[in-house]
Design an enzyme around this catalytic site. Structure first.
Site, PDB file in Angstrom:
ATOM      1  N   ARG A 174       0.663  -1.135  -0.098  1.00  0.00           N
ATOM      2  CA  ARG A 174      -0.053  -0.041   0.029  1.00  0.00           C
ATOM      3  C   ARG A 174       0.810   1.226  -0.092  1.00  0.00           C
ATOM      4  O   ARG A 174       1.925   1.399   0.840  1.00  0.00           O
ATOM      5  CB  ARG A 174      -0.954  -0.067   1.131  1.00  0.00           C
ATOM      6  CG  ARG A 174      -1.945   1.066   1.305  1.00  0.00           C
ATOM      7  CD  ARG A 174      -2.695   0.972   2.644  1.00  0.00           C
ATOM      8  NE  ARG A 174      -2.269   1.996   3.752  1.00  0.00           N
ATOM      9  CZ  ARG A 174      -2.790   2.551   4.694  1.00  0.00           C
ATOM     10  NH1 ARG A 174      -3.973   1.887   4.830  1.00  0.00           N
ATOM     11  NH2 ARG A 174      -2.216   3.342   5.409  1.00  0.00           N
ATOM     12  N   TYR A 186      -0.719  12.413   5.939  1.00  0.00           N
ATOM     13  CA  TYR A 186      -0.896  11.087   5.294  1.00  0.00           C
ATOM     14  C   TYR A 186       0.193  10.571   4.750  1.00  0.00           C
ATOM     15  O   TYR A 186       0.054   9.524   4.295  1.00  0.00           O
ATOM     16  CB  TYR A 186      -1.758  12.187   4.076  1.00  0.00           C
ATOM     17  CG  TYR A 186      -2.650  11.000   3.524  1.00  0.00           C
ATOM     18  CD1 TYR A 186      -4.072  10.572   4.359  1.00  0.00           C
ATOM     19  CD2 TYR A 186      -2.727  10.512   2.124  1.00  0.00           C
ATOM     20  CE1 TYR A 186      -4.800   9.835   3.977  1.00  0.00           C
ATOM     21  CE2 TYR A 186      -3.621   9.584   1.814  1.00  0.00           C
ATOM     22  CZ  TYR A 186      -4.817   9.107   2.508  1.00  0.00           C
ATOM     23  OH  TYR A 186      -5.786   8.389   2.234  1.00  0.00           O
ATOM     24  N   ASP A 239      -5.111   3.891   0.286  1.00  0.00           N
ATOM     25  CA  ASP A 239      -6.397   3.891   1.018  1.00  0.00           C
ATOM     26  C   ASP A 239      -6.619   5.413   0.820  1.00  0.00           C
ATOM     27  O   ASP A 239      -5.736   6.352   1.201  1.00  0.00           O
ATOM     28  CB  ASP A 239      -5.937   3.525   2.469  1.00  0.00           C
ATOM     29  CG  ASP A 239      -6.974   3.722   3.523  1.00  0.00           C
ATOM     30  OD1 ASP A 239      -8.219   4.010   3.044  1.00  0.00           O
ATOM     31  OD2 ASP A 239      -6.864   3.152   4.540  1.00  0.00           O
ATOM     32  N   HIS A 241      -8.997   6.861   2.645  1.00  0.00           N
ATOM     33  CA  HIS A 241      -9.395   7.167   3.842  1.00  0.00           C
ATOM     34  C   HIS A 241     -10.973   7.936   3.829  1.00  0.00           C
ATOM     35  O   HIS A 241     -10.941   8.910   4.455  1.00  0.00           O
ATOM     36  CB  HIS A 241      -8.582   7.929   4.634  1.00  0.00           C
ATOM     37  CG  HIS A 241      -8.003   7.059   5.788  1.00  0.00           C
ATOM     38  ND1 HIS A 241      -8.768   7.125   7.073  1.00  0.00           N
ATOM     39  CD2 HIS A 241      -7.378   5.964   6.365  1.00  0.00           C
ATOM     40  CE1 HIS A 241      -8.370   6.405   8.093  1.00  0.00           C
ATOM     41  NE2 HIS A 241      -7.368   5.748   7.392  1.00  0.00           N
ATOM     42  N   GLU A 265      -8.783   1.618  -1.765  1.00  0.00           N
ATOM     43  CA  GLU A 265      -9.590   1.450  -0.490  1.00  0.00           C
ATOM     44  C   GLU A 265     -10.338   2.642   0.120  1.00  0.00           C
ATOM     45  O   GLU A 265      -9.705   3.896  -0.011  1.00  0.00           O
ATOM     46  CB  GLU A 265      -8.721   0.857   0.496  1.00  0.00           C
ATOM     47  CG  GLU A 265      -9.317   0.572   1.919  1.00  0.00           C
ATOM     48  CD  GLU A 265      -8.176   0.565   2.946  1.00  0.00           C
ATOM     49  OE1 GLU A 265      -7.227  -0.024   2.533  1.00  0.00           O
ATOM     50  OE2 GLU A 265      -8.374   0.870   4.178  1.00  0.00           O
ATOM     51  N   GLU A 291     -13.691  -1.324   6.752  1.00  0.00           N
ATOM     52  CA  GLU A 291     -13.032  -1.706   8.111  1.00  0.00           C
ATOM     53  C   GLU A 291     -13.630  -0.928   9.054  1.00  0.00           C
ATOM     54  O   GLU A 291     -13.460  -1.387  10.278  1.00  0.00           O
ATOM     55  CB  GLU A 291     -11.669  -0.957   7.790  1.00  0.00           C
ATOM     56  CG  GLU A 291     -11.625   0.483   7.695  1.00  0.00           C
ATOM     57  CD  GLU A 291     -10.146   0.836   7.561  1.00  0.00           C
ATOM     58  OE1 GLU A 291      -9.509   0.265   6.911  1.00  0.00           O
ATOM     59  OE2 GLU A 291      -9.869   2.043   8.324  1.00  0.00           O
ATOM     60  N   ARG A 312     -13.567  -5.576   3.540  1.00  0.00           N
ATOM     61  CA  ARG A 312     -12.581  -5.615   4.603  1.00  0.00           C
ATOM     62  C   ARG A 312     -13.003  -5.508   5.966  1.00  0.00           C
ATOM     63  O   ARG A 312     -12.547  -4.944   6.759  1.00  0.00           O
ATOM     64  CB  ARG A 312     -11.870  -4.071   4.233  1.00  0.00           C
ATOM     65  CG  ARG A 312     -11.253  -4.138   2.920  1.00  0.00           C
ATOM     66  CD  ARG A 312     -10.066  -3.045   2.726  1.00  0.00           C
ATOM     67  NE  ARG A 312      -9.627  -2.415   3.818  1.00  0.00           N
ATOM     68  CZ  ARG A 312      -8.686  -2.726   4.523  1.00  0.00           C
ATOM     69  NH1 ARG A 312      -7.862  -3.925   4.373  1.00  0.00           N
ATOM     70  NH2 ARG A 312      -8.416  -1.893   5.683  1.00  0.00           N
ATOM     71  N   GLU A 368      -4.378  -7.146   5.139  1.00  0.00           N
ATOM     72  CA  GLU A 368      -3.535  -6.116   5.305  1.00  0.00           C
ATOM     73  C   GLU A 368      -2.623  -6.352   6.650  1.00  0.00           C
ATOM     74  O   GLU A 368      -2.998  -7.118   7.720  1.00  0.00           O
ATOM     75  CB  GLU A 368      -4.296  -4.802   6.179  1.00  0.00           C
ATOM     76  CG  GLU A 368      -3.595  -3.712   6.389  1.00  0.00           C
ATOM     77  CD  GLU A 368      -4.233  -2.628   6.896  1.00  0.00           C
ATOM     78  OE1 GLU A 368      -5.605  -3.019   7.035  1.00  0.00           O
ATOM     79  OE2 GLU A 368      -4.028  -1.300   6.646  1.00  0.00           O
ATOM     80  N   TRP A 432     -11.880  11.847   8.648  1.00  0.00           N
ATOM     81  CA  TRP A 432     -10.571  11.458   8.789  1.00  0.00           C
ATOM     82  C   TRP A 432     -10.078  10.231   8.386  1.00  0.00           C
ATOM     83  O   TRP A 432     -10.278   9.174   7.966  1.00  0.00           O
ATOM     84  CB  TRP A 432     -10.055  11.605  10.070  1.00  0.00           C
ATOM     85  CG  TRP A 432      -8.570  11.179   9.935  1.00  0.00           C
ATOM     86  CD1 TRP A 432      -7.293  11.951   9.886  1.00  0.00           C
ATOM     87  CD2 TRP A 432      -7.841   9.911  10.523  1.00  0.00           C
ATOM     88  NE1 TRP A 432      -6.320  11.416   9.830  1.00  0.00           N
ATOM     89  CE2 TRP A 432      -6.683  10.080  10.368  1.00  0.00           C
ATOM     90  CE3 TRP A 432      -8.433   8.691  10.683  1.00  0.00           C
ATOM     91  CZ2 TRP A 432      -5.651   8.882  10.611  1.00  0.00           C
ATOM     92  CZ3 TRP A 432      -7.402   7.592  11.159  1.00  0.00           C
ATOM     93  CH2 TRP A 432      -6.188   7.757  10.828  1.00  0.00           C
TER      94      TRP A 432
HETATM   95  O1  KDG Z   1      -8.313   2.969  14.042  1.00  0.00           O
HETATM   96  C1  KDG Z   1      -8.241   3.266  12.624  1.00  0.00           C
HETATM   97  C2  KDG Z   1      -7.413   2.815  11.889  1.00  0.00           C
HETATM   98  O2  KDG Z   1      -7.119   1.237  12.115  1.00  0.00           O
HETATM   99  C3  KDG Z   1      -7.259   3.009  10.299  1.00  0.00           C
HETATM  100  O3  KDG Z   1      -7.210   4.298  10.198  1.00  0.00           O
HETATM  101  C4  KDG Z   1      -6.333   2.177   9.516  1.00  0.00           C
HETATM  102  O4  KDG Z   1      -7.267   2.899   7.429  1.00  0.00           O
HETATM  103  C5  KDG Z   1      -6.633   2.057   8.064  1.00  0.00           C
HETATM  104  C6  KDG Z   1      -6.267   0.881   7.377  1.00  0.00           C
HETATM  105  O5  KDG Z   1      -6.522   0.570   6.356  1.00  0.00           O
HETATM  106  O6  KDG Z   1      -5.366   0.200   8.151  1.00  0.00           O
HETATM  107 MG    MG Z   2      -8.189   1.675   5.767  1.00  0.00          MG
END
Ligand code: KDG
Ligand code: MG
Length: 432
Positions: A174, A186, A239, A241, A265, A291, A312, A368, A432
């Protein structure tokens, strides 16, 4: 039913099947549930279920930044209801905690249920003297492909990090990078390159800036440079986010098509699942999300409409092994593969649960992986996972195969800690 057929072995039938009572006597009573909140490197909520047969099970119930809420939920609302119950009734206990609470879903409830569910699977495996993957149906594979994280302050820095990971044998990586013109975001956080989201030791959430325009201009360059340097063989992930809108994510997916990502992601938040339909209509870049999902319902439309390619969910955040198995089976029907969340805010107990699920699920995709480098973490948790040539190997041990040192955990006291918060440069609060 002939009683005499069932009196040998573990299952002791005490009642005739014609009565309304369960034909299976309480095999293994839950005598205590202990909840530990410790910080061996970062905060974890660990559940230990003890039984009258001396066998115990371990579960992970950690919700990053909200640890004490789960601990209180377990202590006050779950523990009193489960003392005396049969530890073998995993399905009934899961339904009791889910349907029986009236208040369904949500991260705190589902993490608390997950802690219990994992511990019960651990107990069942120990009683059977089998690893949990055997109870799920046996192995579909003997090694688990993982993706590692490369982060950096600049493209070069990120790609140097990736080069090092490729040399270590990783097959999928990643890439995250600080965005030029945006301070402190980031790629790295407080100098931590191996993981950019480490909990801060500050007692209040740190804030980071965001600018979608700068981000969208920059990310395709990162992947273009990565392909120039590493060629097309290495698998790449990014990712987002959840910081884009669907049309912005569609644009990014299209721009990244030449670089052939394994997946993009969390390109948008998924409360409105149809957002992914819009992205899907515009790009062939594979999509992954899940996630922060708590139940199968969070993923239902995404999966059945085939708007995503990877689901995920994490055992700790979606209610444990029981629902994760169900989600994997449901996803398989729609050609969706699993790619469980593997951040370090999941304890080694959750990572072990994933390794059992990943060994079993035919539609497993990739896991991951950040690793278990912290000394304190390894002092508190002994886990059955090892890394070889970009794959995780799972040692054969009864149950989940994890042990937890309660005394060592006591040394590492809980520290209030938060994930960062993101704002646009004008102050607007962002995802975030
Ligand atoms: O608690 C939040 C984190 O686990 C997250 O920000 C991690 O996005 C994440 C990832 O893909 O591992
Ligand atoms: Mg993530």
């Amino acid at each position: 039913m002939n009683k005499s057929n069932h009196n040998s072995g573990l299952y002791k039938f005490e009642n005739d099947i014609s009565t309304n009572e369960s034909p299976i006597a309480h095999l293994m009573k839950i005598t205590d549930i202990k909840i530990f909140v410790s910080c061996p490197g970062r905060n974890f909520v660990t559940v230990k279920i003890e039984t009258d047969k001396g066998i115990y099970g371990l579960g992970d119930a950690t919700v990053n930044g909200r640890e004490m809420s789960v601990a209180a939920y377990l202590e006050e609302h779950i523990k009193p209801c489960l003392i005396g119950k049969d530890a073998h009734q995993i399905e009934d206990i899961w339904q009791y905690l889910y349907k029986g609470a009236y208040w369904r879903r949500g991260p705190i409830t589902m993490a608390a249920i997950a802690g219990i569910d994992m511990a019960l699977w651990d107990i069942k495996g120990k009683v059977a003297n089998l690893p949990v993957y055997q109870l799920l149906g046996g192995k579909s594979r003997h090694k688990i492909k993982v993706y590692a994280h490369a982060n950096g302050e600049t493209v070069e820095d990120t790609l140097d990090h990736a080069a090092q990971l490729i040399q270590e044998g990783f097959k999928a990586i990643r890439l995250q990078c600080k965005i030029p013109g945006l301070e402190g975001t980031y790629g790295t956080l407080e100098g931590k390159k191996n993981y950019y989201e480490l909990q801060s030791n500050r007692p209040l959430p740190p804030e980071q800036p965001w600018d979608t325009h700068k981000y969208l201009n920059f990310i395709p360059q990162l992947f273009q440079k990565a392909r120039e340097r590493f060629g097309m063989d290495i698998e790449l992930v990014h990712d987002v986010h959840s910081r884009l809108t669907p049309i912005e994510a569609a644009k990014l997916g299209k721009a990244l098509e030449p670089y052939n990502l394994l997946f993009l992601e969390d390109s948008v938040t998924a409360e409105n699942q149809a957002g992914y339909q819009l992205i899907r209509q515009h790009t062939t870049t594979p999509l992954a999300v899940g996630e922060i999902f708590n139940t199968i319902w969070d993923a239902k439309e995404l999966i059945e409409n085939q708007w995503i390619d990877y689901i995920r969910v994490a055992a700790t955040h979606c209610g444990g092994i029981t629902p994760m198995k169900r989600i994997a089976d449901f996803a398989a029907v729609y050609h969706v593969r699993t790619a469980p969340h593997g951040a370090p805010d999941l304890s080694p107990i959750c990572h072990a649960a994933h390794a059992h699920l990943n060994s079993w699920a035919n539609n497993f995709g990739v896991q991951e992986y950040i690793g278990f480098g912290e000394t304190a973490l390894n002092e508190v948790f002994k886990h059955p996972l090892s890394l070889r040539d970009g794959y995780v190997l799972l040692a054969d041990k009864p149950g989940l195969g994890v042990d937890f040192d309660e005394k060592a955990a006591q040394k590492y006291k809980y520290k209030r800690s938060y994930l960062p918060v993101t704002r646009l440069e004008d102050g607007t609060l962002w995802n975030w």
